[in-house]
Scaffold this motif. Structure first.
Motif, PDB file in Angstrom:
ATOM      1  N   ILE A 242       0.858  -1.188   0.000  1.00  0.00           N
ATOM      2  CA  ILE A 242       0.000   0.000   0.000  1.00  0.00           C
ATOM      3  C   ILE A 242       0.891   1.233   0.000  1.00  0.00           C
ATOM      4  CG2 ILE A 242      -1.654   1.343   1.345  1.00  0.00           C
ATOM      5  CD1 ILE A 242      -2.732  -1.241   2.478  1.00  0.00           C
ATOM      6  N   SER A 243       0.585   2.171  -0.880  1.00  0.00           N
ATOM      7  CA  SER A 243       1.336   3.428  -0.883  1.00  0.00           C
ATOM      8  C   SER A 243       0.626   4.510  -0.083  1.00  0.00           C
ATOM      9  CB  SER A 243       1.569   3.916  -2.311  1.00  0.00           C
ATOM     10  OG  SER A 243       0.333   4.205  -2.952  1.00  0.00           O
ATOM     11  N   SER A 244      -0.721   4.432  -0.001  1.00  0.00           N
ATOM     12  CA  SER A 244      -1.427   5.449   0.784  1.00  0.00           C
ATOM     13  C   SER A 244      -2.805   4.960   1.198  1.00  0.00           C
ATOM     14  CB  SER A 244      -1.556   6.763   0.005  1.00  0.00           C
ATOM     15  OG  SER A 244      -2.561   6.673  -0.983  1.00  0.00           O
ATOM     16  N   ILE A 245      -3.302   5.545   2.292  1.00  0.00           N
ATOM     17  CA  ILE A 245      -4.659   5.321   2.783  1.00  0.00           C
ATOM     18  C   ILE A 245      -5.264   6.698   3.025  1.00  0.00           C
ATOM     19  CG2 ILE A 245      -6.087   4.308   4.597  1.00  0.00           C
ATOM     20  CD1 ILE A 245      -3.793   2.373   5.196  1.00  0.00           C
ATOM     21  N   ALA A 246      -6.450   6.940   2.471  1.00  0.00           N
ATOM     22  CA  ALA A 246      -7.068   8.259   2.587  1.00  0.00           C
ATOM     23  C   ALA A 246      -8.489   8.137   3.129  1.00  0.00           C
ATOM     24  CB  ALA A 246      -7.085   8.962   1.234  1.00  0.00           C
ATOM     25  N   ILE A 247      -8.899   9.132   3.923  1.00  0.00           N
ATOM     26  CA  ILE A 247     -10.264   9.193   4.443  1.00  0.00           C
ATOM     27  C   ILE A 247     -10.751  10.641   4.414  1.00  0.00           C
ATOM     28  CG2 ILE A 247      -9.903   7.246   6.021  1.00  0.00           C
ATOM     29  CD1 ILE A 247      -9.874   9.368   8.326  1.00  0.00           C
ATOM     30  N   THR A 248     -12.049  10.804   4.548  1.00  0.00           N
ATOM     31  CA  THR A 248     -12.644  12.087   4.916  1.00  0.00           C
ATOM     32  C   THR A 248     -13.199  11.896   6.316  1.00  0.00           C
ATOM     33  OG1 THR A 248     -13.223  12.616   2.628  1.00  0.00           O
ATOM     34  CG2 THR A 248     -14.374  13.824   4.367  1.00  0.00           C
ATOM     35  N   ASN A 249     -12.651  12.631   7.293  1.00  0.00           N
ATOM     36  CA  ASN A 249     -13.026  12.371   8.685  1.00  0.00           C
ATOM     37  C   ASN A 249     -14.300  13.112   9.077  1.00  0.00           C
ATOM     38  OD1 ASN A 249     -12.258  15.030   9.295  1.00  0.00           O
ATOM     39  ND2 ASN A 249     -10.238  14.423  10.063  1.00  0.00           N
ATOM     40  N   HIS A 253     -12.591  16.860   6.852  1.00  0.00           N
ATOM     41  CA  HIS A 253     -11.251  17.074   6.328  1.00  0.00           C
ATOM     42  C   HIS A 253     -10.761  15.841   5.573  1.00  0.00           C
ATOM     43  CE1 HIS A 253     -10.668  20.131   9.806  1.00  0.00           C
ATOM     44  NE2 HIS A 253     -11.148  20.721   8.721  1.00  0.00           N
ATOM     45  N   LYS A 254     -10.120  16.085   4.449  1.00  0.00           N
ATOM     46  CA  LYS A 254      -9.495  15.005   3.697  1.00  0.00           C
ATOM     47  C   LYS A 254      -8.095  14.764   4.257  1.00  0.00           C
ATOM     48  CE  LYS A 254     -11.988  15.958  -0.605  1.00  0.00           C
ATOM     49  NZ  LYS A 254     -11.869  16.325  -2.045  1.00  0.00           N
ATOM     50  N   VAL A 255      -7.891  13.557   4.776  1.00  0.00           N
ATOM     51  CA  VAL A 255      -6.620  13.204   5.411  1.00  0.00           C
ATOM     52  C   VAL A 255      -6.046  11.991   4.688  1.00  0.00           C
ATOM     53  CG1 VAL A 255      -5.458  12.572   7.555  1.00  0.00           C
ATOM     54  CG2 VAL A 255      -7.477  14.054   7.620  1.00  0.00           C
ATOM     55  N   GLN A 256      -4.774  12.069   4.362  1.00  0.00           N
ATOM     56  CA  GLN A 256      -4.127  10.972   3.637  1.00  0.00           C
ATOM     57  C   GLN A 256      -2.865  10.545   4.366  1.00  0.00           C
ATOM     58  OE1 GLN A 256      -3.589  11.689  -0.532  1.00  0.00           O
ATOM     59  NE2 GLN A 256      -2.282   9.911  -0.863  1.00  0.00           N
ATOM     60  N   LEU A 257      -2.692   9.232   4.482  1.00  0.00           N
ATOM     61  CA  LEU A 257      -1.473   8.650   5.040  1.00  0.00           C
ATOM     62  C   LEU A 257      -0.639   8.135   3.881  1.00  0.00           C
ATOM     63  CD1 LEU A 257       0.215   7.587   7.499  1.00  0.00           C
ATOM     64  CD2 LEU A 257      -1.107   5.470   7.296  1.00  0.00           C
ATOM     65  N   PHE A 283     -15.508   5.155   8.443  1.00  0.00           N
ATOM     66  CA  PHE A 283     -14.944   6.153   7.541  1.00  0.00           C
ATOM     67  C   PHE A 283     -14.902   5.586   6.119  1.00  0.00           C
ATOM     68  CE2 PHE A 283     -12.606   7.675  11.445  1.00  0.00           C
ATOM     69  CZ  PHE A 283     -13.262   8.890  11.524  1.00  0.00           C
ATOM     70  N   PRO A 284     -15.163   6.410   5.116  1.00  0.00           N
ATOM     71  CA  PRO A 284     -14.925   5.967   3.737  1.00  0.00           C
ATOM     72  C   PRO A 284     -13.419   5.912   3.489  1.00  0.00           C
ATOM     73  CG  PRO A 284     -15.621   8.263   3.771  1.00  0.00           C
ATOM     74  CD  PRO A 284     -15.721   7.769   5.182  1.00  0.00           C
ATOM     75  N   VAL A 285     -12.914   4.745   3.143  1.00  0.00           N
ATOM     76  CA  VAL A 285     -11.472   4.527   3.028  1.00  0.00           C
ATOM     77  C   VAL A 285     -11.098   4.307   1.567  1.00  0.00           C
ATOM     78  CG1 VAL A 285      -9.532   3.071   3.722  1.00  0.00           C
ATOM     79  CG2 VAL A 285     -11.393   3.520   5.335  1.00  0.00           C
ATOM     80  N   VAL A 286     -10.081   5.032   1.122  1.00  0.00           N
ATOM     81  CA  VAL A 286      -9.548   4.857  -0.229  1.00  0.00           C
ATOM     82  C   VAL A 286      -8.108   4.378  -0.105  1.00  0.00           C
ATOM     83  CG1 VAL A 286      -8.986   5.953  -2.427  1.00  0.00           C
ATOM     84  CG2 VAL A 286     -11.037   6.662  -1.162  1.00  0.00           C
TER      85      VAL A 286
END
Length: 378
Positions: A242-249, A253-257, A283-286
């Motif tokens: 995995i290169s990144s995990i993103a959510i809208t909390n 706010h759009k937060v990306q790891l 959370f919706p997870v991308v």
């Protein structure tokens, strides 16, 4: 990290340490103490006892906060960690920054000591010195009344003081409080072990107070189920990176790891733990598969597309493996532009192989909890 303890002070500080099991076949040679001003995180390393010929024995922190005082005397009196762990063996004082974690994840060690003999006072003192809240009862009627409140309790039943009547007391405890863990403190004068084994008991120990076995027993009695890093059945195929995990909390706010290569995997380890925790919070997870190359330009460019970018790194900072260093003002050596103030780096002290895969399961679980907390709280 059930061995960790804390004592809250009136000024918002917490004295912290651990009730460690006795060392067998190995000797302690030193201790790595935290530094004043260092930030420690609940469940992650607070200190480490150096052992001869073995990896350090890690003392986890029971709280998140800033270290404000350190017990330097332990450098000369390492034995205090075992002889007086909740007194002279205190490791540090921490100014707590996340008080809600204490309410959610910490619980007292409540012990009901059933002893009608002359050793009751001594046993109660030793249990108290090991951080337990002790209630003493000396007969069947008092025991029956005390069993009305069994939440988070363990029962220590002294076999010698009740003789042949002891197993019947164990039967009564099981009948009235079936979820309670019973430890029988055995002795030659009490009923034999098989008489107790006819009933549900957690442990039968012969004179555990005399050889400090009691610390080990307490850790086992109050231990919750260990969290193992989840692994999916992939038929022998390697897990997908995995290169990144993103959510809208919840704050919108759009937060990306964004992860350095080799740290997060979809179906196992830290990556799977983070994803499962985010999904559990609805959370919706991308998830973006693959590996990202973390150049300053790539990081700052990604930061302009979100409200907060968290960058997960494995970086040798000279700390104990699994330690976390969080930096909200990283310097990438270039002008951040629109990304100014949007990037937080989360540098984890790697394992001996330079990654995170060999960290123990509870450290990975604690890391996942802190990363998810950051993503959800911004």
């Amino acid at each position: 990290w059930e061995e960790a303890w804390l004592r809250q002070e009136i000024d918002g500080w917490a004295c912290v340490g651990a009730v460690l099991p006795p060392l067998r076949g190995v000797s302690a040679t030193g201790i790595r103490l935290p530094k004043i001003g260092e930030v420690v995180y609940q469940g992650l390393p607070l200190a480490g006892v150096m052992l001869s010929g073995k990896p350090p024995l890690v003392i986890p922190s029971p709280v998140t906060g800033v270290v404000v005082a350190v017990n330097e005397h332990l450098n000369e009196r390492l034995d205090w960690l075992w002889s007086d762990p909740c007194g002279e063996g205190c490791v540090a004082c921490v100014s707590v920054t996340r008080h809600e974690e204490i309410q959610q994840n910490c619980r007292p060690r409540r012990v009901l000591l059933v002893n009608a003999g002359p050793t009751a006072e001594e046993q109660a003192q030793k249990l108290t010195a090991l951080g337990c809240q002790v209630q003493r009862v000396a007969d069947r009627d008092a025991l029956a009344a005390a069993l009305a409140d069994t939440q988070d309790r363990a029962v220590f039943l002294d076999a010698a003081s009740f003789g042949d009547a002891g197993p019947a007391l164990a039967a009564m405890i099981n009948e009235r409080a079936p979820s309670v863990r019973i430890v029988v403190v055995g002795a030659p004068a009490g009923a034999p072990e098989p008489a107790y084994r006819k009933h549900k008991i957690f442990y039968y120990a012969v004179e555990p107070f005399s050889d400090n076995e009691i610390a080990e027993i307490l850790n086992a009695v109050f231990q919750t189920r260990e969290v193992h890093p989840p692994k999916a059945d992939r038929g022998g195929e390697p897990s997908e990176p995995i290169s990144s995990i993103a959510i809208t909390n919840r704050n919108g706010h759009k937060v990306q790891l964004l992860s350095a290569p080799g740290l997060l995997w979809r179906n196992e380890g830290l990556g799977c733990m983070i994803t499962q925790r985010l999904l559990a919070r609805m959370f919706p997870v991308v998830i973006t598969p693959g590996e990202a190359y973390l150049t300053p330009g790539n990081i700052l460019s990604t930061a302009t597309t979100v409200d907060r970018l968290m960058v997960l790194l494995a970086k040798d900072s000279g700390l104990l493996p699994g330690s976390l260093v969080r930096n909200t003002k990283p310097d990438f050596g270039v002008e951040p532009g629109e990304a100014a103030g949007k990037v937080t780096t989360m540098a984890v002290q790697p394992d001996d192989l330079g990654g995170l895969a060999c960290l123990d399961s509870r450290t990975l679980a604690a890391l996942a909890d802190h990363i998810v907390w950051d993503m959800a709280s911004y």
